[in-house]
Write an enzyme that holds these catalytic residues in place. Structure first.
Site, PDB file in Angstrom:
ATOM      1  CG  ASP A   1      18.186  43.700  25.920  1.00 45.04           C
ATOM      2  OD1 ASP A   1      19.110  44.948  26.125  1.00 45.04           O
ATOM      3  OD2 ASP A   1      17.840  43.766  24.742  1.00 45.04           O
TER       4      ASP A   1
ATOM      5  CG  HIS B   1      11.841  49.007  23.843  1.00 49.58           C
ATOM      6  ND1 HIS B   1      11.681  50.345  23.198  1.00 49.58           N
ATOM      7  CD2 HIS B   1      13.029  49.634  24.419  1.00 49.58           C
ATOM      8  CE1 HIS B   1      12.615  51.147  23.067  1.00 49.58           C
ATOM      9  NE2 HIS B   1      13.512  50.564  23.749  1.00 49.58           N
TER      10      HIS B   1
ATOM     11  CD  GLU C   1      18.610  48.305  28.169  1.00 53.13           C
ATOM     12  OE1 GLU C   1      19.416  49.058  27.578  1.00 53.13           O
ATOM     13  OE2 GLU C   1      18.085  47.471  27.569  1.00 53.13           O
TER      14      GLU C   1
ATOM     15  NE  ARG D   1      25.690  46.776  35.052  1.00 47.15           N
ATOM     16  CZ  ARG D   1      24.598  47.020  34.214  1.00 47.15           C
ATOM     17  NH1 ARG D   1      23.721  46.046  34.012  1.00 47.15           N
ATOM     18  NH2 ARG D   1      24.579  48.231  33.746  1.00 47.15           N
TER      19      ARG D   1
END
Ligand SMILES: *[C@@H]1O[C@H](CO)[C@@H](O)[C@H](O)[C@H]1NC(C)=O
Ligand SMILES: *[C@@H]1O[C@H](CO)[C@@H](O)[C@H](O)[C@H]1NC(C)=O
Ligand SMILES: *[C@@H]1O[C@H](CO)[C@@H](O)[C@H](O)[C@H]1NC(C)=O
Ligand SMILES: *[C@@H]1O[C@H](CO)[C@@H](O)[C@H](O)[C@H]1NC(C)=O
Ligand SMILES: *[C@@H]1O[C@H](CO)[C@@H](O)[C@H](O)[C@H]1NC(C)=O
Length: 512
Positions: free
Chosen positions: A212, A216, A248, A352
């Site tokens: 996730d 960042h 991600e 997915r």
């Protein structure tokens, strides 16, 4: 000797890019917010028999319990510790799920939230899914443990401490994303705690991770904790198998951070895929399906062998994340089935499938004010089980797109045509298109506002095939439309634009 070298080279090539699914199982499904007990049952009763390769699960670790608003789905993206208890279940239930799914060859992919902990304003107390104490103001998470030294407060250069400008890559990686406390992944201690969590999951038997908020984190910091990961459990996987990694990274173009910075760590989510496919199938901006002829890298997507693709995900199906209004979801079921059908027929990327829960979508000034609503649950906040109706659809508010006949049968189509080239493209220069996968499968779409009637080269062996969209082959019976492929490989197609599903798909395993 050269065989060994070749094998070693293959190992290096595939490593963290290989999904580790069983041979011939080519897709995974995201069972968003499902309980571990329900996933175990679904692996055994549905996913294994229908050729699904694996399940992406919601974050299994301890998270903040948010009560304003009441138990939103996004509370699971606010970690408190790496203990395994969440609304989906506790550690024993988690282990039971992994073992039961692995035993039927359906593998588990964990959504790993390791960029940050909970929000800066979460407060202090025991409002967490295992009841562990925390104090967000003091940056104190004793159940890990993390303390003030383990966060990026000193490193972030914005006055608010938040990401203010997505064109400044230092802000994006060193500052807080929507107030979430940003972990100092440059520290070996923090990297070790993250790796310890992931290795615990590997020991239990998971096959890989969705990372996730990878955008960042610095790719090098990620590499440092990924390098600490064990090989997969030899109870189910070949010796030396690396965990599958997909990151991600939302890169729709136009920002300073690019997907390709992350290719060294594993695969990356291709967010352009669903955004563009939605625009084409909705026929917005003058797009038409004929333009899909060079779908994939031809649309400036990342290389196919680095991409994880999806029509929608848990964020952008409700207006979070990226992609905007063009994203197709179960709310637009007819177009959605075409989009998912196209994705599963096309060779680009690792696929997915999304499986959602219903929420009371309600738009005010163009925004869904209920975009926060969590999974179907009881008054006490516990998640409702997934019930199965006599017609095999789901109840209790679970949508189960993966059980829709058209989607499930296309998951099987992709398995049947695995490894076959993209062939026999046809289009009418508008929204009627068709293509094959070698001599194994063929699909035809009519997204125009008039009927399609055409004789097309399918590339398939002569025979009578059962359309797996309008029905399917059951024994020697076809419950849908029958397609006659002639000795020269051609077949006549007639698809009304008013059809319930204006597309037809045939493959060699559904030959009568
Ligand atoms: C996990 O939950 C189940 C069902 O509520 C319970 O029977 C079991 O004791 C729990 N296990 C642990 C380790 O808490
Ligand atoms: C994983 O397996 C490979 C091949 O057996 C081995 O060389 C490597 O050291 C293993 N890695 C870890 C972290 O155990
Ligand atoms: C689309 O295909 C149909 C035949 O299936 C044809 O009649 C029609 O003219 C085509 N439209 C365009 C714009 O080419
Ligand atoms: C197309 O199929 C429909 C229903 O199966 C049939 O009634 C119709 O005659 C067909 N049209 C053509 C042009 O083949
Ligand atoms: C298109 O096909 C449908 C179903 O076969 C038929 O009812 C309809 O009249 C056709 N439309 C045209 C314009 O031919």
């Amino acid at each position: 000797m050269w065989i060994l070298i070749l094998l070693a080279a293959l190992e290096l090539c595939w490593a963290q890019y290989s999904p580790n699914t069983l041979p011939g199982r080519t897709s995974i499904v995201h069972l968003f917010e499902w309980r571990w007990n329900d996933i175990a049952l679904e692996c055994e009763r549905y996913l294994a028999p229908n050729g699904f390769g694996g399940v992406q699960i919601s974050p299994p670790n301890e998270n903040l319990v948010v009560t304003t608003p009441w138990r939103p789905w996004w509370e699971r993206y606010q970690p408190i510790s790496y203990q395994l208890c969440s609304r989906s279940g506790n550690e024993s239930e988690f282990k039971d799920m992994v073992i039961r799914c692995n035993n039927v060859g359906v593998y588990i992919y964990v959504d790993a939230v390791v960029n940050h902990m909970c929000g800066a304003a979460a407060g202090s107390g025991h409002y967490s899914t295992c009841g562990s104490y925390f104090d967000s103001g003091k940056r104190d998470f004793p159940a890990v443990p993390y303390s003030g030294w383990d966060f990026n407060d000193g490193k972030c250069k914005t006055t608010s401490g938040e990401i203010e400008n997505y064109n400044d890559l230092y802000q994006v990686r060193d500052c807080r994303l929507v107030s979430l406390l940003d972990l100092a992944l440059e520290k070996d201690y923090v990297r070790s705690k993250v790796a310890e969590y992931m290795n615990h999951l590997i020991d239990i038997g998971v096959a890989g991770f969705r990372i996730d908020a990878a955008k960042h984190m610095w790719p090098g910091d990620m590499k440092a904790f990924l390098d600490k990961l064990k090989n997969l459990s030899t109870e189910w996987f070949a010796e030396g198998t690396r965990p599958f990694i997909f990151q991600e990274v939302i890169d729709l173009g136009g920002e300073s951070i690019k997907s390709n910075e992350y290719f060294g760590n594993g695969r990356v989510t291709e967010f352009k895929y669903g955004a563009k496919l939605g625009t084409v199938i909705r026929k917005w901006n003058g797009e038409k399906m004929a333009y899909l002829k060079n779908w994939g890298e031809g649309w400036s997507f990342m290389p196919s062998d680095k991409a994880v693709v999806f029509v929608d995900n848990h964020d952008n199906q409700r207006g979070h994340g990226a992609g905007g209004a063009s994203i197709l979801t179960f709310w637009d079921a007819r177009l959605y089935k075409m989009g998912v059908g196209f994705m599963l027929a096309h060779p680009y990327g690792f696929t997915r499938v999304m499986s959602s829960f219903h929420w009371p979508r309600y738009f005010e000034n163009g925004k869904d004010i209920n975009d926060w609503v969590g999974p179907p649950s009881y008054e006490d906040g516990s998640t409702k089980p997934v019930s199965i109706n006599p017609d095999t659809t789901c109840g209790n508010g679970w949508i189960c797109e993966h059980r829709w006949r058209q989607i499930r049968n296309m998951v099987i189509f992709r398995n049947v045509v695995n490894g076959q080239p993209f062939t026999n493209w046809w289009d009418n220069n508008s929204n009627q298109v068709a293509f094959g996968r070698g001599n194994q499968g063929f699909i035809v779409f009519n997204n125009d506002d008039w009927n399609l009637t055409a004789t097309l080269q399918t590339g398939l062996p002569e025979g009578i095939y059962c359309d797996i969209i309008s029905g399917q082959k059951e024994g020697n019976i076809c419950t849908g439309i029958k397609i006659h492929v002639h000795g020269d490989g051609t077949a006549y197609f007639n698809i009304s634009n008013d059809a319930e599903d204006p597309f037809v798909a045939i493959h060699v395993s559904a030959k009568l």
